[in-house]
Design a protein around this motif. Structure first.
Motif, mmCIF file in Angstrom:
data_model
loop_
_atom_site.group_PDB
_atom_site.id
_atom_site.type_symbol
_atom_site.label_atom_id
_atom_site.label_comp_id
_atom_site.label_asym_id
_atom_site.label_seq_id
_atom_site.Cartn_x
_atom_site.Cartn_y
_atom_site.Cartn_z
ATOM 1 N N HIS A 126 0.776 -1.288 0.128
ATOM 2 C CA HIS A 126 -0.026 0.119 -0.039
ATOM 3 C C HIS A 126 0.735 1.121 0.011
ATOM 4 N N ARG A 127 2.261 1.260 0.037
ATOM 5 C CA ARG A 127 3.143 2.342 -0.146
ATOM 6 C C ARG A 127 3.544 2.601 -1.467
ATOM 7 N N THR A 128 3.489 3.914 -1.924
ATOM 8 C CA THR A 128 4.025 4.192 -3.151
ATOM 9 C C THR A 128 5.024 5.596 -3.010
ATOM 10 N N CYS A 129 4.608 6.277 -2.154
ATOM 11 C CA CYS A 129 5.465 7.603 -2.019
ATOM 12 C C CYS A 129 6.630 7.567 -0.978
ATOM 13 N N PHE A 130 7.776 6.683 -1.346
ATOM 14 C CA PHE A 130 8.656 6.526 -0.241
ATOM 15 C C PHE A 130 10.237 6.649 -1.035
ATOM 16 N N SER A 131 11.078 7.167 -0.288
ATOM 17 C CA SER A 131 12.415 6.645 -0.703
ATOM 18 C C SER A 131 13.299 5.671 0.004
ATOM 19 N N LEU A 132 14.333 5.160 -0.824
ATOM 20 C CA LEU A 132 15.081 4.177 -0.020
ATOM 21 C C LEU A 132 16.272 4.927 0.567
ATOM 22 N N GLN A 133 16.691 4.556 1.820
ATOM 23 C CA GLN A 133 17.981 5.504 2.171
ATOM 24 C C GLN A 133 19.120 4.249 2.838
ATOM 25 N N ASP A 135 22.368 4.554 5.079
ATOM 26 C CA ASP A 135 22.928 5.359 5.934
ATOM 27 C C ASP A 135 22.864 6.958 5.892
ATOM 28 N N GLY A 136 21.444 7.146 5.849
ATOM 29 C CA GLY A 136 20.799 8.512 5.638
ATOM 30 C C GLY A 136 21.086 9.176 4.464
ATOM 31 N N ASN A 137 21.497 8.417 3.523
ATOM 32 C CA ASN A 137 21.700 8.871 2.065
ATOM 33 C C ASN A 137 20.497 8.557 1.137
ATOM 34 N N VAL A 138 19.780 9.231 0.434
ATOM 35 C CA VAL A 138 18.506 8.849 -0.422
ATOM 36 C C VAL A 138 19.367 8.260 -1.733
ATOM 37 N N LEU A 139 18.806 7.128 -2.107
ATOM 38 C CA LEU A 139 19.303 6.446 -3.125
ATOM 39 C C LEU A 139 18.667 6.903 -4.537
ATOM 40 N N ASP A 140 19.482 6.994 -5.663
ATOM 41 C CA ASP A 140 18.836 7.590 -6.926
ATOM 42 C C ASP A 140 17.979 6.351 -7.419
ATOM 43 N N ASN A 141 16.716 6.571 -7.758
ATOM 44 C CA ASN A 141 15.749 5.583 -8.352
ATOM 45 C C ASN A 141 16.374 5.043 -9.597
ATOM 46 N N PHE A 142 17.260 5.723 -10.298
ATOM 47 C CA PHE A 142 17.588 4.989 -11.729
ATOM 48 C C PHE A 142 19.114 4.653 -11.739
ATOM 49 N N SER A 155 23.806 -4.853 3.955
ATOM 50 C CA SER A 155 23.329 -3.581 4.124
ATOM 51 C C SER A 155 21.822 -3.349 4.608
ATOM 52 N N LEU A 156 21.756 -2.475 5.243
ATOM 53 C CA LEU A 156 20.148 -2.102 5.700
ATOM 54 C C LEU A 156 19.647 -0.977 5.077
ATOM 55 N N LEU A 157 18.571 -1.204 4.171
ATOM 56 C CA LEU A 157 17.870 -0.218 3.475
ATOM 57 C C LEU A 157 16.831 0.457 4.180
ATOM 58 N N LYS A 158 16.570 1.732 4.492
ATOM 59 C CA LYS A 158 15.348 2.182 5.269
ATOM 60 C C LYS A 158 14.095 2.778 4.246
ATOM 61 N N VAL A 159 12.986 2.332 4.479
ATOM 62 C CA VAL A 159 11.986 2.909 3.634
ATOM 63 C C VAL A 159 11.488 4.204 4.353
ATOM 64 N N VAL A 160 11.716 5.225 3.574
ATOM 65 C CA VAL A 160 11.369 6.563 4.345
ATOM 66 C C VAL A 160 10.274 7.374 3.615
ATOM 67 N N GLU A 161 8.973 7.733 4.426
ATOM 68 C CA GLU A 161 7.792 8.204 3.650
ATOM 69 C C GLU A 161 8.318 9.700 3.247
#
Length: 1431
Positions: A126-133, A135-142, A155-161
């Protein structure tokens, strides 16, 4: 994935590197192929001359002309290795509200692909609007994962709304709506968004893991109900339609909400925008609560608006949630419960049921569906969502730029080629979808014309950067070619040209994206737009070719250079024509082919409708005499238009035929020369000839010296031709003479090497040739006449012969058309093909082809009439008009009356005549006056005019009777051809009191779309090499290559494609033969799902896939599933064709075998006897297939203890084996043994009966060994199944020699007959040195002992054991066996035996005589119940 370069043909070497370079997809280099050829003289036919110019072979199946492309046996040692993928690694994902979980990823993936996975997972969907981070850095989608610093195993990837924007909020709502609709099939029935139907799960009750295995209840097995529905039984005349689309339980989706829609308060006013409001939603929950929801940058919350009052303030409580699902979970308990249940179900479905197909597949039937409210669908319909703008910046897509840029991608090595082919395929499938939408919008009147003031037919349209034109003759362009008729055919010819030039793939030469759409009786051509072409007149733009069919002609050196590279693979001759000023102009294509340089500097070619040479059989030319073969069949015939071309497949086959002729002629001449030389015993001067001569003279003259000679002769010619071609001075004049004569005889354009090409401008009206090329033109005319004669004298008889041999087994119109096209026969020859069949000796064996041909002829003629009929119908009358047409076509009701559409909406006032700009110029109600008599009269005259075939029927009933056709089959064929979708219900065609169809039965009309199919060349070559390896018997290597091909196909096409389907089918087949049944099952399940989704649920291929899947279920002991699948296949075949088809015999044999296995003898007999009748008809009563059928029937009679009938059938089988194979053949001996056995049984039975009559009830009755057959006659049973298997192998073109016959037989025998009336006791026990495997009624023991078992080949395969003996006794030391007593045996009536080792014992005994003393179980290691003898 590791690829060996040696097995990897250097596909797509840029053809620009000169004509001598191998074509884009060479199969192998010449030398490798040279040393392979002598064993197969026919192999030389594969290359046209020296090879490079036989390019497009790869386009078609390599098997097209009966020659397999042999894969040179590479030695797999010294190849370089290309590694494509690095190994994957695991990362941890931490999302709000759920436990962290691990995810396997590959370094090649983009971050975006992890997003997709999360949006599909049950707990994060049910989530669509989030970024993956990280160590606090947002990953580029492409970004690719391998480029991200610090990303590694664990590695630990965080899902951030993230905050929403309007675009993100829309995407979110659309995604939630997709999740709510995920089990709803309406998109598949409506043919949108590349959804399509699949019904496999209905018959397998879910996934085919262990579910199909029969559940055990204690030691007994549950009974399975094997009775098929009435309409599936042999001889049933019923053909119900509803069973085609059974209702799936999951389709009654759990209702989560009553309504979810955009609110009427959108868009937010300015002051609310500044509070972060993005849009408003209106929801009615299942509990009937009406709520308004605000989508804001922070998420979703309840506001205080109602339907009539706007109050955007947050409600109390407002339940602010980042996801809409979380909000709805809080306000509706039913939503919470049902949504999570729905997601569970969604995730359980097989991925192949959900993935979108690359091209839309339409269904010709659909059930009545409720039309539910759907905000996203409503929005899509009215906002012109052109292409997919919500995913890409810059609004509409520049299709031309995308199509051409993908072609320019580099292609030097495999990874580059894969990337390029993938991009080309993706853009093509998107372009096809957009073009189809556009064409429908144009015909429905939703697009404004770019020339609105002109007459409707002449209008042109631009929509979404695609140019649309209608298939009418605008400005008398095609006046000399047949007017509108020619204008209607030109687009498909052009599309074939585009397909061909795309396949040759010359760098620097560009074609337009082209899609041809037939919709509502109109033909629309959709093309991408050349940059700048709309800003200038055509006359200024064209710098090559002619815009007026050859009056003014221009040429251009760059175009000549580019087109010359295509001339060899396409067999096009460079030639000169005269323009209006009588100047000579050189061309390397037909005059209509235009060259335009776009504003982007690219060289485009368009109007490729005359890429291939004209078909003279349909182009009478004054003063030209046709060859005898043509005249005999009534050619040349006047056709409706003058654009008839030969197919590319025909040109290739003709050239190949000529090449064989060339080789034979040259070889003959060389042999004559040699003979002359030997007579005059002159000294041999020439080195090359001397060697060959010497080699030949050493050959002992055997009786078949002739053959030897011709083979070496062919080799000699080959060598000679290559030497001359390389312009080597060493060749003596006599040999040059030989080649020159052979070249002249076959019409080659060069006299030093074999090279046949066609001039596509010959016989074009308006094209003139200079005097200087008079002789050349004469030769070309002759070549065209020869090609036309070749089609009639070789290709049509070849097709009919293949049908007689059953190497080609069409089941419906589409598969017949495909078979004709593969041999280069156009559909306009259909009448000739049918006539040829009726004159063939033994044409009863071609009944099925005749029947398909007639129904194809009738439905095609009806389609031609339907097309013009529909053009006169306005939109409001469409369903009435179509139902009226179908009534006239199929119903027995003598005078159907059409309901005019005005009924619903007649206004009371005088209706003012509206000026209706309808595309059709006919009176809008003319269609209503059609009668069945008139329609059938038109169909008959259309069949005569177009196909030159006389139909002997005046209405549907007569047609069905005279030609033995099924009306339901005709309905399916006409619906598929015209795009009509009808309601799924039972239609009564034979009711004479009311019409069959009403307007409510017509649900929709879909477009019929023709487009280019880009190929995955590398994958295709892997697939072919794999097939070749399998044919040579190297199963393991073949399997590896095909797995590799599967990887590459997936890389290019994505998960769904018809070629992947073929790959999976072959893999499953190989898994099965190599004994890996569960893997076979898994691959075949995918193949079935894919075939249903990509080809259609009742396509003949799908029916084949169902049959194979049933076989593998059977091998995995999933009996009830196997039966369900076989019944489904039988139902589909009855619907698509009827019962009288050779394939039905195979199907019924399989059904009969399974039913025999579950002891349903009477039912089994019905199917087996039907199979016997069909086999006798189509294979002749003396064929081995019929012998097998007799044997299967005999076995069932034996099981029923009807020995007399059994004997009768087995005798028939024995006679056939004896006559066909001789007395000493294994099959004949087996049959003879069985006959003896049956005779004994019959005698014993008679004796018992006599005993009863004599002594009454006191008779001392010997136990009868009735269905013991199941155990003892196991080997023939197994060989039956093996034979049935081979049947299916041959049809796939893969003749497989099972590498390990024994275990296979054993497995089969375990599954094929699982019954036993006679009971014996036995067990197998041991310490670690044995395994027992088995199924309900019996155990089969495998021995794996410390020392080799002397009789390990005859492992006990008996199923005569009791159900309770499925466990082994506790292993204990056995005192009664010597350490070397290692025996195993196949038990049988009348004797018993034991097998074991010092550590344990395996015991099997049964006997009808006195027990030998040694067989009495006295060992303390046996469980007590084994101390008794069988009852």
């Amino acid at each position: 994935m590791v690829i060996r370069a040696g097995e990897m043909p250097p596909a797509a070497v840029p053809a620009a590197q000169g004509a001598e370079q191998q074509h884009p997809a060479p199969r192998h280099s010449r030398p490798a192929d040279a040393h392979q050829r002598p064993e197969h003289p026919s192999g030389v036919a594969l290359m046209n001359g020296s090879g490079p110019h036989d390019s497009l072979k790869g386009e078609k199946d390599a098997k097209q002309n009966g020659h397999e492309e042999a894969d040179p046996g590479e030695d797999g040692n010294d190849q370089e290795v290309i590694v494509i993928q690095d190994t994957g690694f695991t990362v941890k994902i931490c999302a709000p509200g759920i436990e962290p979980f691990s995810l396997q990823v590959s370094p090649q993936e983009m971050v975006q692909e992890i997003h997709q996975v999360l949006m599909d997972r049950e707990d994060t969907c049910h989530r669509t609007c989030f970024s993956l981070q990280l160590d606090g850095n947002v990953l580029d989608n492409f970004a690719e994962l391998k480029t991200i610093e610090g990303l590694q195993e664990g590695s630990l990837l965080k899902v951030v709304e993230e905050p929403y924007t309007v675009r993100e909020a829309r995407i979110h709502v659309r995604h939630i709506r997709d999740l709510l609709k995920s089990l709803d099939p309406s998109d598949a029935f409506n043919g949108v968004d590349c959804n399509s139907l699949s019904f496999l799960s209905v018959f397998t009750e879910g996934d085919l893991g262990d579910s199909g295995k029969r559940k055990k209840k204690g030691t007994e097995m549950e009974q399975i109900d094997c009775t098929p529905p009435e309409h599936i039984l042999p001889g049933s005349k019923e053909r119900p339609l509803c069973a085609l689309q059974p209702q799936n339980r999951d389709w009654k989706p759990l209702q989560c909400l009553k309504v979810l829609t955009m609110s009427g308060w959108n868009p937010p006013p300015g002051n609310r925008k500044m509070h972060g409001d993005l849009m408003y939603l209106y929801v009615i929950t299942v509990e009937d609560r009406h709520v308004s929801i605000t989508a804001s940058t922070r998420g979703f919350y309840l506001n205080q608006s109602t339907a009539y009052n706007f109050n955007p303030k947050p409600a109390n409580p407002s339940f602010l949630s980042h996801s809409l699902v979380e909000l709805l979970n809080q306000i509706s308990p039913t939503f919470k419960k049902n949504f999570s249940a729905l997601q569970k179900k969604r995730v359980q479905r097989h991925p192949f049921e959900r993935i979108a197909t690359p091209f839309q597949v339409y269904s010709w039937t659909a059930p009545q569906a409720e039309h539910a409210m759907d905000c996203v669908r409503a929005e899509d319909a009215y906002t012109s969502r052109l292409g997919y703008e919500e995913h890409i910046p810059g609004q509409t897509r520049d299709w031309n730029e995308e199509l051409q840029t993908t072609r320019e991608l580099p292609r030097k090595n495999l990874p580059e080629r894969l990337l390029r082919e993938r991009a080309i395929f993706k853009v093509h499938s998107d372009f096809t979808a957009a073009a189809t939408r556009g064409a429908m919008a144009v015909i429905d009147g939703n697009v404004m014309a770019i020339n609105p003031s002109e007459e409707t037919k002449m209008q042109m349209f631009i929509w979404n950067n695609i140019f649309f034109s209608l298939g009418f003759d605008v400005r008398d362009h095609y006046k000399d070619f047949g007017g509108d008729v020619a204008a209607y055919v030109a687009p498909t010819n052009d599309l074939n040209g585009v397909r061909t030039y795309n396949a040759v793939d010359v760098e620097g030469l560009y074609t337009l994206g082209t899609v041809v759409v037939d919709y509502r009786g109109y033909r629309v051509t959709a093309q991408s737009i050349i940059p700048g072409i709309l800003e200038r007149e055509q006359e200024q733009s064209v710098i090559y070719g002619s815009i007026d069919f050859g009056k003014t002609v221009v040429s251009h050196p760059k175009y000549l250079e580019l087109l010359e590279k295509t001339s060899r693979p396409l067999k096009i001759q460079k030639h000169k024509v005269l323009n209006d000023k009588n100047e000579e102009v050189e061309l390397c294509s037909s005059v209509e082919c235009k060259g335009i340089i776009g504003n982007d500097g690219r060289h485009y070619i368009l109007d490729l409708l005359r890429t291939f040479p004209p078909d003279l059989n349909f182009l009478p030319v004054e003063g030209e005499e046709m060859p005898e073969e043509c005249k005999k069949m009534g050619f040349p015939k006047q056709h409706r238009h003058k654009l008839c071309c030969l197919r590319q497949e025909l040109v290739d086959a003709f050239v190949e035929h000529r090449y064989l002729l060339f080789m034979k002629l040259a070889a003959l001449q060389l042999m004559q020369q040699k003979a002359n030389k030997q007579e005059s015993s002159a000294a041999l001067e020439n080195g090359a000839c001397a060697e060959n001569g010497a080699a030949d003279s050493e050959r002992p003259e055997s009786e078949d010296g002739k053959i030897d000679d011709s083979v070496t002769g062919l080799d000699q010619v080959k060598e000679l031709a290559e030497t001359i071609a390389s312009d080597d001075g060493t060749v003596d004049p006599k040999s040059r003479e030989v080649i020159r004569n052979a070249c002249k005889a076959v019409g080659s354009i060069s006299d030093t090497s074999f090279d046949i090409r066609f001039n596509p401008d010959i016989f074009s009206p308006g094209v003139r040739f200079p005097e200087s090329s008079k002789e050349e033109v004469q030769d070309q005319k002759q070549l065209l006449k020869d090609a036309a004669a070749f089609l009639l004298s070789c290709q049509i008889p070849g097709l009919v012969k293949d049908c007689l041999d059953h190497t080609v087994l069409p089941m419906d119109g589409a598969t017949l058309a495909e078979a004709m096209h593969q041999r280069g026969i156009n559909m306009r020859y259909l009448g000739k093909v049918i006539n040829f069949i009726t004159k063939t000796p033994g044409h009863a064996q071609l009944d099925h082809i005749f029947k398909i041909g007639i129904s194809e002829l009738i439905t095609r003629s009806a389609k031609h009439i339907f097309k013009t009929y529909l053009q006169g119908v306005e939109l409001s009358g469409l369903s009435a008009a179509i139902s009226h047409f179908l009534n006239c076509f199929l119903s027995s009701f003598p005078n159907p009356i059409a309901h005019l559409p005005a009924d619903e909406l007649v206004s009371k006032k005088k209706n003012k005549k509206r000026k209706n700009r309808n595309l059709g110029n006919a009176d809008n109600t003319a269609w209503a006056s059609m009668t069945p008599q008139e329609l059938w009269k038109n169909i008959c005259s259309e069949a005569k005019n177009y196909f030159d075939f006389s139909l002997e029927c005046e209405n549907a009933d007569q047609a069905a009777e005279v030609y033995n056709l099924q009306k339901i089959t005709l309905l399916r064929e006409i619906s598929l051809k015209t795009g009509v979708q009808i309601l799924l219900k039972e239609y009564n065609f034979d009711n004479r009191h009311k019409p069959t169809f009403t307007e409510e039965d017509i649900l929709n009309i879909f477009p019929v779309v023709k487009h280019v199919n880009p190929k995955a060349s590398d994958a295709f070559h892997f697939f072919q090499s794999g097939q070749a390896k399998v044919q040579q018997g190297f199963l393991k290597e073949g399997c590896e290559l095909i797995n590799e091909a599967l990887n590459l196909f997936n890389n290019v096409y994505g998960a769904m494609h018809v070629e992947i389907c073929a790959c999976l089918r072959l893999l499953a087949r190989l898994n099965y033969i190599m004994g890996d049944y569960s893997e076979a099952l898994s691959n075949q399940q995918k193949a079935v799902l894919m075939s249903e989704r990509v080809l259609g649920i009742e396509h003949p291929n799908t029916i084949q896939e169902y049959m194979h899947l049933a076989l593998y279920c059977f091998a995995n002991s999933q009996l009830s599933t196997a039966l369900n699948l076989l019944y489904r296949a039988r139902y589909l075949m009855l619907l698509v064709f009827g019962e009288d088809h050779p394939e039905m015999a195979l199907l019924d044999n399989n059904i009969g075998l399974v039913l025999h296995g579950v002891m349903e003898y009477d039912l089994s007999l019905r199917f087996l006897e039907n199979a016997l009748a069909i086999s006798s008809k189509y294979h002749g009563s003396k064929s081995l297939k019929v012998a097998l059928s007799h044997h299967l029937v005999a076995r069932v009679y034996e099981s029923k203890a009807e020995f007399r009938s059994a004997l009768q059938h087995e005798k028939e089988g024995y006679t056939i084996y004896k006559n066909q194979l001789g007395e000493h053949h294994e099959k004949t001996k087996e049959s003879s043994e069985y006959l003896k056995y049956l005779t004994q049984q019959a005698v014993a039975l008679q004796r018992t009966m006599n005993e009863i009559y004599k002594n009454g009830s006191n008779a001392n009755i010997m136990p009868l060994k009735v269905a013991r057959s199941t155990g003892e006659r196991a080997v023939p049973a197994a060989s039956c199944v093996q034979l049935l298997l081979r049947d299916t192998d041959c049809q796939e073109g893969v003749v497989v020699v099972p590498s390990q016959e024994k275990p296979l037989l054993g497995q089969w025998l375990r599954h094929s007959v699982l019954s036993s009336v006679w009971r014996g006791h036995g067990t197998a026990g041991c310490l670690g040195s044995q395994r027992g495997t088995g199924t309900a009624p019996g155990v089969r023991a495998w021995h794996t002992c410390t020392q080799p078992c002397p009789a390990a080949d005859s492992l006990p395969g008996s199923r005569l054991l009791n159900p309770e003996i499925l466990q082994f006794p506790h292993p204990q030391k056995c005192c009664h066996l010597s350490p070397d007593a290692l025996f195993s045996f196949q038990g049988c009536c009348g004797w018993g035996g034991w097998a074991g080792s010092a550590e344990g014992l395996s015991y099997l005994t049964w006997s009808s005589n006195d027990w030998p003393s040694w067989a009495k179980p006295s060992c303390s290691c046996l469980p007590p119940q084994l101390a008794e003898y069988p009852a």
